[in-house]
Scaffold this motif. Structure first.
Motif, PDB file in Angstrom:
ATOM      1  N   VAL A  82      34.181  43.235  32.983  1.00 18.57           N
ATOM      2  CA  VAL A  82      32.928  43.327  32.239  1.00 18.57           C
ATOM      3  C   VAL A  82      32.200  41.999  32.307  1.00 18.57           C
ATOM      4  N   GLY A  91      39.936  46.420  33.886  1.00 22.82           N
ATOM      5  CA  GLY A  91      38.491  46.543  33.727  1.00 22.82           C
ATOM      6  C   GLY A  91      37.827  45.190  33.886  1.00 22.82           C
ATOM      7  N   LEU A 130      35.940  52.463  29.708  1.00 18.89           N
ATOM      8  CA  LEU A 130      36.828  51.301  29.663  1.00 18.89           C
ATOM      9  C   LEU A 130      37.905  51.465  28.595  1.00 18.89           C
ATOM     10  N   TRP A 167      38.672  43.899  23.811  1.00 20.54           N
ATOM     11  CA  TRP A 167      38.017  42.649  24.239  1.00 20.54           C
ATOM     12  C   TRP A 167      37.068  42.141  23.157  1.00 20.54           C
ATOM     13  N   GLY A 222      41.202  47.591  26.339  1.00 20.18           N
ATOM     14  CA  GLY A 222      39.906  47.983  26.860  1.00 20.18           C
ATOM     15  C   GLY A 222      38.753  47.241  26.203  1.00 20.18           C
ATOM     16  N   TYR A 223      37.585  47.904  26.173  1.00 18.34           N
ATOM     17  CA  TYR A 223      36.368  47.234  25.696  1.00 18.34           C
ATOM     18  C   TYR A 223      36.484  46.814  24.234  1.00 18.34           C
ATOM     19  N   ALA A 276      36.773  39.406  31.545  1.00 22.32           N
ATOM     20  CA  ALA A 276      35.400  39.204  31.070  1.00 22.32           C
ATOM     21  C   ALA A 276      34.791  38.007  31.788  1.00 22.32           C
ATOM     22  N   SER A 291      43.864  46.325  30.718  1.00 19.58           N
ATOM     23  CA  SER A 291      43.507  44.918  30.518  1.00 19.58           C
ATOM     24  C   SER A 291      42.074  44.714  30.994  1.00 19.58           C
ATOM     25  N   THR A 292      41.444  43.659  30.501  1.00 21.52           N
ATOM     26  CA  THR A 292      40.023  43.427  30.778  1.00 21.52           C
ATOM     27  C   THR A 292      39.790  41.992  31.216  1.00 21.52           C
ATOM     28  N   GLU A 332      40.810  36.694  30.333  1.00 25.40           N
ATOM     29  CA  GLU A 332      41.666  37.861  30.533  1.00 25.40           C
ATOM     30  C   GLU A 332      42.182  38.331  29.170  1.00 25.40           C
ATOM     31  N   ARG A 364      31.397  51.872  27.918  1.00 21.30           N
ATOM     32  CA  ARG A 364      32.385  51.389  26.970  1.00 21.30           C
ATOM     33  C   ARG A 364      33.505  52.398  26.726  1.00 21.30           C
ATOM     34  N   VAL A 420      41.386  51.643  31.029  1.00 17.70           N
ATOM     35  CA  VAL A 420      41.986  50.376  31.459  1.00 17.70           C
ATOM     36  C   VAL A 420      43.004  49.863  30.447  1.00 17.70           C
TER      37      VAL A 420
END
Length: 612
Positions: free
Chosen positions: A326, A324, A475, A501, A497-498, A484, A481-482, A493, A472, A479
């Motif tokens: 963001v 993901g 995500l 994070w 998900g959201y 940002a 991994s995220t 990294e 949100r 997902v």
């Protein structure tokens, strides 16, 4: 506040709303749900007084003040933020007709005070140029313009569309504190869960009032759909039997029962009146597996006009990863995607791609669609057939899976609504196999049904996924991994998900903000305040550890009981048995629905302690 009685409205084709009744009460927060094109916006405009019904009546409380925030930002608005907001107030002369100069001066002073108050509450710069603002801030200004007159009723049509997560959470927090009456349309499920205390569904021209919050609606809706499916199967079985009987030989027709014939005519009439929406049948075609390495970025950087967009970023994406992306609007999420995909060359560092990559890219601007081409021509660039999982299908039949009836396949793409364009782009992407899916804001303009189906497809997809989204819940569910993207070009990294994070990001960006973004945060410890040092040092006791281990099974058992109670209450036979069983089942369901949130909150609290 407002009552709609037997209201009907249409625009030349099938009726959009047919014989609907609705009451909006003081202080309610109502979420409107339904497929794209079912009439949600039309209903909001009826409530706002912007449309008049073809039939029926709309009663309004005398002197009712209504603010309406449309989906799109008006193109003719200009001036400073303060001027745009002041435009939401009626002229002083209209409020004080024939009054003395002193009275009018006092009214003008009050108007200035109202504008200054709303500017302060919504954290807006009064001298900023409206046209230069981002989409998120423009919508914030338009909301302020609506609220400055202190309306009794606020109507919001897709208020989160095209907003970044920062703007969505600000709006969510603001409206959660708002004590007025709200009616809103949204596809953001987290937004719905937090704000909607009553759900009204627009379906086939009718309204279904569920009189509950969104989480309860989902459970009740599922139970009703299962009951309706069972009843439809029984009805169709009986109709088929009667049709077979009426078509028997000459001897049977001579002696047939006329009452039975009349009953068959009634069955046929009921069947013809059953209005059924089309079913979405989207499918993702998976190409041959890619190599183990999908891409590797090493210290890449990119800047526009000296302003860093991506700064010294490295990552490795392997086959099957679900990533993901963001960040605030304008921070560079799409630029990062283009760098990773090789559409844009990094100014520093390098990107290496793996082997056998077949990429499908969903562009949020829908640049792959030709607006001067028909829906039909856009799918396969004019070809008549598409091959789906080895099977040849005509484009018209394929498009029906994406809710395009045959007559809509010959219209130009430029005339489609936002939701229809998104479905058309999905049809184009899914017409070809891919082992890497790249989605840049796929959820804008999609209704909840399409969004949830897309989510299910992504969960089943075994290839690699890159997903830019402000949704949100999507995500969190999809997902693993995220990435940002920050405004200064840094890219962090994070695993998960959201919500993961929010929990992991640096304290400078978290703290109170992370609490605001998660409506569940703070419930678990209600009534048991702790000092920061005590909270940090707190560990699970042996007894709490045993309690934590037992909670999932308790929650699972209660949820199973809740589902059984919904199914029982949806069964017409229960109401024929007598009133006591209905009362008992309803009371037990209410008790279960009160107990579940308490258990979930306790579970979150103990898990948070266990993670320390």
């Amino acid at each position: 506040m407002i009552t709609l009685r037997d209201v009907t409205i249409g625009f030349g084709g099938p009726l959009v709303l047919e014989g609907i009744d609705l009451q909006v009460e003081l202080g309610e927060h109502i979420g409107l749900l339904g497929r794209n094109g079912t009439g949600k916006t039309t209903l909001l405009k009826l409530l706002a007084g912007l449309l008049l019904p073809d039939e029926g009546v709309v009663f309004r409380q005398q002197g009712l003040r209504v603010a309406y925030l449309a989906q799109d930002v008006p193109e003719d608005l200009e001036g400073t933020v303060g001027e745009v907001i002041a435009g939401g107030l009626p002229p002083v002369e209209a409020r004080t007709p024939g009054a003395s100069e002193d009275v009018q001066a006092e009214a003008a002073w009050r108007s200035r005070q109202q504008v200054e108050t709303i500017l302060s509450r919504m954290q807006l710069d009064p001298v900023a140029d409206f046209r230069s603002l981002s989409a998120g801030y423009k919508r914030r200004v338009l909301l302020a313009r609506g609220l400055v007159s202190d309306p009794d009723l606020v109507l919001l049509d897709e208020p989160t569309n095209h907003l970044d997560i920062e703007a969505i959470t600000w709006l969510e927090d603001f409206l959660a504190r708002y004590r007025g009456t709200l009616v809103f349309v949204t596809h953001d499920r987290t937004f719905l869960r937090r704000l909607a205390a009553r759900i009204i569904e627009v379906d086939s021209g009718r309204l279904v009032d569920w009189a509950c919050d969104y989480a309860t609606f989902l459970a009740r809706k599922q139970a009703v759909l299962e009951a309706e499916a069972t009843q439809a199967v029984e009805f169709d079985k009986k109709l088929a039997q009667e049709e077979a009987w009426i078509r028997q030989g000459i001897e049977a027709r001579r002696t047939r029962n006329e009452g039975r014939v009349r009953a068959l005519e009634q069955l046929r009439q009921r069947r013809s009146e059953r209005r059924e929406g089309g079913l979405l049948r989207m499918r993702i075609q998976e190409a041959e597996r890619s190599g183990r390495l999908v891409l590797k970025a090493e210290h890449i950087g990119f800047a526009y006009g000296g302003q860093p967009v991506v700064k010294d970023f490295s990552t490795t994406i392997m086959r099957g990863d679900r990533v993901g992306i963001v960040g605030p609007n304008g921070s560079g999420k799409t630029t990062l995607l283009r760098l990773l995909l090789g559409d844009l060359a990094p100014q520093t560092g390098r990107v290496r791609h793996g082997t056998n990559l077949s990429i499908a890219y969903f562009d949020q601007l829908r640049g792959q669609l030709r607006e001067d081409w028909t829906v039909f021509d856009n799918v396969m660039d004019g070809a008549d057939y598409v091959v789906v999982n080895g099977r040849r299908r005509h484009i018209i039949g394929y498009l029906q899976d994406f809710l395009f009836p045959p007559e809509r396949t010959r219209v130009y793409a430029g005339t489609l609504s936002g939701g229809e364009r998104n479905r058309l782009l999905l049809a184009r992407l899914f017409a070809k196999p891919a082992n890497v899916l790249v989605f840049d804001e796929p959820t804008n303009d999609l209704d909840l049904e399409t969004l949830e189906l897309l989510e299910d497809l992504l969960l089943q997809y075994e290839g690699t996924l890159l997903l830019v989204s402000h949704d949100r819940e999507l995500l969190n569910n999809v997902v693993t991994s995220t990435l940002a993207v920050e405004r200064d070009g840094r890219v962090g990294e994070y695993a998960g998900g959201y919500d993961d994070w929010v929990r992991q990001r640096p304290a400078a960006n978290g703290g109170a903000a992370s609490q605001a973004t998660r409506p569940e945060a703070g419930r678990a410890g209600a009534g048991r305040p702790q000092t920061p040092s005590a909270a940090a040092a707190r560990k699970l006791t042996f007894r709490e550890q045993r309690e934590l281990e037992a909670l999932p099974a308790q929650i699972e058992a209660l949820e199973a009981e809740q589902a059984a109670l919904y199914a029982r209450l949806a069964d017409p036979a229960l109401y024929q048995a007598g009133g006591e069983d209905v009362v008992e089942a309803t009371a037990r369901l209410a008790a279960v629905e009160q107990e579940l949130p308490v258990l979930y909150a306790r579970w979150e609290e103990l898990e948070a302690l266990a993670d320390r």
